[in-house]
Design a protein around this motif. Structure first.
Motif, PDB file in Angstrom:
ATOM      1  N   THR A 212       0.855  -0.715   0.725  1.00  0.00           N
ATOM      2  CA  THR A 212      -0.371  -0.345  -0.410  1.00  0.00           C
ATOM      3  C   THR A 212       0.735   1.236  -0.120  1.00  0.00           C
ATOM      4  OG1 THR A 212      -1.787  -1.254   1.503  1.00  0.00           O
ATOM      5  CG2 THR A 212      -2.258   1.042   0.616  1.00  0.00           C
ATOM      6  N   GLN A 213       1.898   0.867   0.883  1.00  0.00           N
ATOM      7  CA  GLN A 213       2.405   1.891   1.003  1.00  0.00           C
ATOM      8  C   GLN A 213       3.385   2.441  -0.825  1.00  0.00           C
ATOM      9  OE1 GLN A 213       6.141   2.041   3.641  1.00  0.00           O
ATOM     10  NE2 GLN A 213       6.157   4.147   4.242  1.00  0.00           N
ATOM     11  N   THR A 214       3.840   1.577  -1.395  1.00  0.00           N
ATOM     12  CA  THR A 214       4.561   1.987  -2.858  1.00  0.00           C
ATOM     13  C   THR A 214       3.297   1.814  -3.636  1.00  0.00           C
ATOM     14  OG1 THR A 214       6.582   0.441  -1.787  1.00  0.00           O
ATOM     15  CG2 THR A 214       6.166   1.057  -4.187  1.00  0.00           C
ATOM     16  N   GLU A 215       2.294   1.193  -3.665  1.00  0.00           N
ATOM     17  CA  GLU A 215       1.628   1.564  -4.993  1.00  0.00           C
ATOM     18  C   GLU A 215       0.306   2.315  -4.342  1.00  0.00           C
ATOM     19  OE1 GLU A 215       2.189   0.101  -7.658  1.00  0.00           O
ATOM     20  OE2 GLU A 215       4.348  -0.841  -6.836  1.00  0.00           O
ATOM     21  N   TYR A 216      -0.300   2.593  -3.072  1.00  0.00           N
ATOM     22  CA  TYR A 216      -1.660   3.607  -3.015  1.00  0.00           C
ATOM     23  C   TYR A 216      -1.093   4.417  -1.628  1.00  0.00           C
ATOM     24  CZ  TYR A 216      -3.362   0.461  -5.589  1.00  0.00           C
ATOM     25  OH  TYR A 216      -4.384  -0.467  -6.576  1.00  0.00           O
ATOM     26  N   PRO A 217      -0.162   5.213  -1.549  1.00  0.00           N
ATOM     27  CA  PRO A 217       0.861   6.188  -0.420  1.00  0.00           C
ATOM     28  C   PRO A 217      -0.548   6.438  -0.277  1.00  0.00           C
ATOM     29  CG  PRO A 217       1.005   6.745  -3.041  1.00  0.00           C
ATOM     30  CD  PRO A 217       0.628   5.801  -3.041  1.00  0.00           C
ATOM     31  N   GLN A 218      -1.657   7.408  -1.159  1.00  0.00           N
ATOM     32  CA  GLN A 218      -2.705   7.950  -0.305  1.00  0.00           C
ATOM     33  C   GLN A 218      -3.977   7.555   0.490  1.00  0.00           C
ATOM     34  OE1 GLN A 218      -2.189   6.543  -3.147  1.00  0.00           O
ATOM     35  NE2 GLN A 218      -4.583   6.666  -4.369  1.00  0.00           N
ATOM     36  N   GLY A 326      -9.596  15.613   0.277  1.00  0.00           N
ATOM     37  CA  GLY A 326     -10.059  16.497   1.337  1.00  0.00           C
ATOM     38  C   GLY A 326     -10.998  16.489   1.712  1.00  0.00           C
ATOM     39  N   ARG A 327     -11.809  15.339   1.623  1.00  0.00           N
ATOM     40  CA  ARG A 327     -13.194  15.338   2.206  1.00  0.00           C
ATOM     41  C   ARG A 327     -13.071  13.949   3.433  1.00  0.00           C
ATOM     42  NH1 ARG A 327     -16.679  14.755  -3.206  1.00  0.00           N
ATOM     43  NH2 ARG A 327     -15.674  16.863  -4.217  1.00  0.00           N
ATOM     44  N   HIS A 328     -14.287  14.154   4.082  1.00  0.00           N
ATOM     45  CA  HIS A 328     -14.714  12.763   4.853  1.00  0.00           C
ATOM     46  C   HIS A 328     -14.770  11.720   4.249  1.00  0.00           C
ATOM     47  CE1 HIS A 328     -16.118  15.547   8.323  1.00  0.00           C
ATOM     48  NE2 HIS A 328     -16.527  15.964   7.193  1.00  0.00           N
ATOM     49  N   ILE A 329     -13.822  10.416   5.077  1.00  0.00           N
ATOM     50  CA  ILE A 329     -13.835   9.274   4.782  1.00  0.00           C
ATOM     51  C   ILE A 329     -14.825   8.210   4.119  1.00  0.00           C
ATOM     52  CG2 ILE A 329     -12.219   6.771   4.664  1.00  0.00           C
ATOM     53  CD1 ILE A 329     -10.115   8.768   5.930  1.00  0.00           C
ATOM     54  N   SER A 330     -15.316   7.896   3.546  1.00  0.00           N
ATOM     55  CA  SER A 330     -16.229   6.873   3.602  1.00  0.00           C
ATOM     56  C   SER A 330     -16.065   5.778   3.665  1.00  0.00           C
ATOM     57  CB  SER A 330     -17.510   6.933   2.359  1.00  0.00           C
ATOM     58  OG  SER A 330     -18.029   5.709   2.490  1.00  0.00           O
ATOM     59  N   THR A 331     -17.019   4.958   5.019  1.00  0.00           N
ATOM     60  CA  THR A 331     -16.065   3.710   4.909  1.00  0.00           C
ATOM     61  C   THR A 331     -16.887   3.147   4.001  1.00  0.00           C
ATOM     62  OG1 THR A 331     -18.819   3.494   6.443  1.00  0.00           O
ATOM     63  CG2 THR A 331     -17.192   4.025   7.452  1.00  0.00           C
ATOM     64  N   ASN A 332     -17.759   2.716   3.901  1.00  0.00           N
ATOM     65  CA  ASN A 332     -18.108   1.604   2.571  1.00  0.00           C
ATOM     66  C   ASN A 332     -17.056   1.888   1.493  1.00  0.00           C
ATOM     67  OD1 ASN A 332     -19.755   0.668   3.907  1.00  0.00           O
ATOM     68  ND2 ASN A 332     -21.646   2.442   3.310  1.00  0.00           N
ATOM     69  N   VAL A 333     -16.777   3.289   1.379  1.00  0.00           N
ATOM     70  CA  VAL A 333     -16.087   3.298   0.326  1.00  0.00           C
ATOM     71  C   VAL A 333     -14.480   2.660  -0.229  1.00  0.00           C
ATOM     72  CG1 VAL A 333     -14.855   4.888  -1.768  1.00  0.00           C
ATOM     73  CG2 VAL A 333     -17.057   5.265  -1.010  1.00  0.00           C
ATOM     74  N   PHE A 334     -14.644   3.042   1.322  1.00  0.00           N
ATOM     75  CA  PHE A 334     -12.842   2.018   2.011  1.00  0.00           C
ATOM     76  C   PHE A 334     -12.519   1.258   1.395  1.00  0.00           C
ATOM     77  CE2 PHE A 334      -9.118   0.698   4.837  1.00  0.00           C
ATOM     78  CZ  PHE A 334      -8.293   1.863   4.420  1.00  0.00           C
ATOM     79  N   ASP A 335     -13.602   0.034   2.384  1.00  0.00           N
ATOM     80  CA  ASP A 335     -13.484  -1.334   2.688  1.00  0.00           C
ATOM     81  C   ASP A 335     -13.327  -1.940   1.181  1.00  0.00           C
ATOM     82  OD1 ASP A 335     -13.802  -2.329   5.002  1.00  0.00           O
ATOM     83  OD2 ASP A 335     -15.271  -2.333   5.684  1.00  0.00           O
ATOM     84  N   THR A 337     -12.049  -0.033  -1.552  1.00  0.00           N
ATOM     85  CA  THR A 337     -11.076   0.284  -2.399  1.00  0.00           C
ATOM     86  C   THR A 337     -10.618  -0.457  -1.408  1.00  0.00           C
ATOM     87  OG1 THR A 337     -11.339   2.884  -1.719  1.00  0.00           O
ATOM     88  CG2 THR A 337      -9.224   2.543  -1.765  1.00  0.00           C
ATOM     89  N   LEU A 338     -10.279  -1.034   0.050  1.00  0.00           N
ATOM     90  CA  LEU A 338      -8.997  -2.083   0.630  1.00  0.00           C
ATOM     91  C   LEU A 338      -9.528  -3.410  -0.384  1.00  0.00           C
ATOM     92  CD1 LEU A 338      -7.314  -2.743   2.407  1.00  0.00           C
ATOM     93  CD2 LEU A 338      -8.986  -3.167   4.357  1.00  0.00           C
ATOM     94  N   HIS A 339     -10.699  -3.665  -0.673  1.00  0.00           N
ATOM     95  CA  HIS A 339     -10.877  -4.733  -1.531  1.00  0.00           C
ATOM     96  C   HIS A 339      -9.371  -5.066  -2.814  1.00  0.00           C
ATOM     97  CE1 HIS A 339     -12.843  -8.287  -3.297  1.00  0.00           C
ATOM     98  NE2 HIS A 339     -13.104  -7.614  -3.816  1.00  0.00           N
ATOM     99  N   GLY A 340      -9.823  -3.346  -3.400  1.00  0.00           N
ATOM    100  CA  GLY A 340      -9.346  -3.495  -4.478  1.00  0.00           C
ATOM    101  C   GLY A 340      -7.780  -3.658  -4.297  1.00  0.00           C
ATOM    102  N   ILE A 341      -7.249  -3.012  -2.873  1.00  0.00           N
ATOM    103  CA  ILE A 341      -5.444  -3.521  -2.944  1.00  0.00           C
ATOM    104  C   ILE A 341      -5.313  -4.736  -3.108  1.00  0.00           C
ATOM    105  CG2 ILE A 341      -3.765  -2.629  -0.993  1.00  0.00           C
ATOM    106  CD1 ILE A 341      -5.876   0.038  -0.869  1.00  0.00           C
ATOM    107  N   VAL A 342      -6.006  -4.949  -2.189  1.00  0.00           N
ATOM    108  CA  VAL A 342      -5.832  -6.359  -2.261  1.00  0.00           C
ATOM    109  C   VAL A 342      -6.127  -7.265  -3.459  1.00  0.00           C
ATOM    110  CG1 VAL A 342      -6.514  -9.299  -0.129  1.00  0.00           C
ATOM    111  CG2 VAL A 342      -6.109  -6.581  -0.113  1.00  0.00           C
ATOM    112  N   PRO A 356      -5.551 -13.079   2.094  1.00  0.00           N
ATOM    113  CA  PRO A 356      -6.622 -13.390   2.231  1.00  0.00           C
ATOM    114  C   PRO A 356      -7.879 -11.656   1.854  1.00  0.00           C
ATOM    115  CG  PRO A 356      -6.453 -12.921   4.613  1.00  0.00           C
ATOM    116  CD  PRO A 356      -4.906 -13.029   3.872  1.00  0.00           C
ATOM    117  N   ASP A 357      -9.329 -11.923   1.693  1.00  0.00           N
ATOM    118  CA  ASP A 357     -10.336 -11.180   1.732  1.00  0.00           C
ATOM    119  C   ASP A 357     -10.150 -10.079   2.895  1.00  0.00           C
ATOM    120  OD1 ASP A 357     -11.421  -8.413   0.327  1.00  0.00           O
ATOM    121  OD2 ASP A 357     -13.330  -9.922   0.263  1.00  0.00           O
TER     122      ASP A 357
END
Length: 425
Positions: A212-218, A326-335, A337-342, A356-357
């Motif tokens: 994540t630090q290398t490919e998705y630093p944001q 710069g907005r609030h983090i949406s929990t659904n959107v982040f999950d 995103t995390l699924h996509g990173i994995v 694993p997922d």
């Protein structure tokens, strides 16, 4: 004395019965509340033939027999014309004062998306059978375009079951047709049972963070914080700089950020207190976590830190973590995103190194396991209470039974320790 009334076939009609001009039969009765009701059928008796071109149905006298039984037993079958949708609306309105905004939003969303537009939702509660409900759940699970998870079926069951239970209490129906339907679905779909969450091994977590630090630093800082604070995702999205205590090296958890619908029906973010008093807690700020937060704080260039009680949800600068925009983090959107990173990580690595997922809650689970493996005081009970306080669990059983599983790496170390003990005996 007037003669007895008969139908067109010469059959004597009972009190309350009448044959209409179009050939239909009507029965008029008075309910226990004094209300007048009419029921209709194309046939008078069970053995009568349905007229050509007319839809077959229950005969008038069969319906009369059921009505008389209902009147004796106090079942208000005449109210059975209320639909499941209307019954659920009544139930949701009744529970509104007792639920958190998040719970209200979750149930309302599930109702409007899956139940309200369905045939089951439009059906009269008096006509709903257990088979109807089982088929409804099964159809959603196996929908070709958008199948739902078994967890969503559980949510729907928590809406339909109590709504129909309310109909039973109001004497609209005799029994609750939703009883046992979820168990039936589990039997039919054993492969769809909710998967148990397992903590990540130490090396799995390190590989995820490095990728994540290398490919998705944001997303790295937020992901790292989830992994090394054990916060619920809504607690971390709602964390304010005023609650980051660098001097005492603790993070004060006092609120969570919820995306809920207001009284006007519009969705908006709200800062809410935790569900329980145990949710208000202090989390130790680990050394690497402190360095990361210090760096983030310097990059934010915040001159004045407002007190939490003076901060509104619109003061974006007051929040520690924000989205790349710069907005609030949406929990659904982040999950998602995390699924996509994995998913991308697994595409780029051999099967033996794949992950694993992972959801945000898996990271909380992992942190709790790490605590259980590394907190060693003089008293085991004190250790458990300490871990429970950090995780914000109301009940210590949650810490023990759900979160503190033995990870494979720790299991191996314990096995070796036992071998050494046995060799010295």
């Amino acid at each position: 004395m007037a003669g007895k009334r008969k139908d067109s076939n010469g059959i004597v009609l009972n009190k309350g019965e009448r044959q209409m001009s179009d050939g239909r039969y009507r029965y008029r009765y008075i309910d226990n509340d004094g209300g007048q009701h009419d029921i209709y059928s194309w046939t008078l008796r069970p053995e009568d033939k349905t007229p050509d071109g007319k839809k077959p149905g229950v005969s008038l006298r069969e319906q009369e027999k059921q009505i008389q039984k209902d009147l004796i037993e106090g079942v208000k079958s005449w109210q059975g014309s209320i639909t499941l949708n209307a019954m659920i609306e009544e139930y949701l309105a009744e529970q509104k004062p007792y639920w958190s905004d998040g719970t209200k939003h979750c149930y309302r969303h599930a109702f409007q998306k899956h139940i309200k537009p369905s045939r089951l939702g439009r059906k009269k509660v008096s006509k709903i059978t257990s088979d109807d409900i089982t088929k409804f759940y099964d159809g959603l699970l196996h929908d070709k375009e958008e199948p739902i998870a078994i967890a969503t079926v559980r949510t729907l069951e928590k809406i339909i079951n109590p709504a129909l239970k309310k109909a039973v209490k109001k004497n609209i129906i005799r029994f609750n047709p939703a009883t046992g339907c979820l168990g039936e679905i589990k039997k039919k779909n054993p492969d769809m049972k909710q998967k148990k969450r397992h903590a990540l091994e130490n090396e799995q977590l390190q590989r995820l963070l490095a990728f994540t630090q290398t490919e998705y630093p944001q997303y790295y800082n937020f992901l790292y914080a989830l992994a090394w604070t054990g916060c619920r995702i809504n607690e971390l999205t709602g964390l304010l700089w005023a609650e980051v205590d660098f001097d005492n090296e603790v993070i004060h958890i006092r609120r969570s950020l919820q995306y809920t619908s207001g009284d006007d029906g519009k969705l908006r973010y709200k800062l809410k207190s935790p569900k329980t008093s145990a949710g208000c807690r202090d989390i130790p700020m680990l050394a690497d976590m402190k360095r990361m937060l210090r760096k983030m704080h310097m990059e934010c260039k915040i001159l004045t830190i407002r007190k939490p009680e003076e901060t509104s949800v619109d003061d974006l600068d007051a929040f520690v973590f924000r989205s790349p925009r710069g907005r609030h983090i949406s929990t659904n959107v982040f999950d998602v995103t995390l699924h996509g990173i994995v998913k991308r990580y697994n595409q780029e690595h051999e099967e033996s190194e794949q992950l694993p997922d992972i959801s945000a809650h898996v990271l909380r689970h992992t942190f709790c396991c790490w605590l259980c493996e590394n907190v060693h005081g003089e008293n085991a009970t004190d250790d458990l209470k300490y871990i429970q306080s950090i995780m914000g669990h109301t009940d210590a059983a949650t810490t023990l039974n759900i979160y503190s599983e033995c990870r494979r790496s720790n299991n191996n170390a314990k096995n070796e320790a036992l071998k050494r003990i046995s060799q010295n005996q």
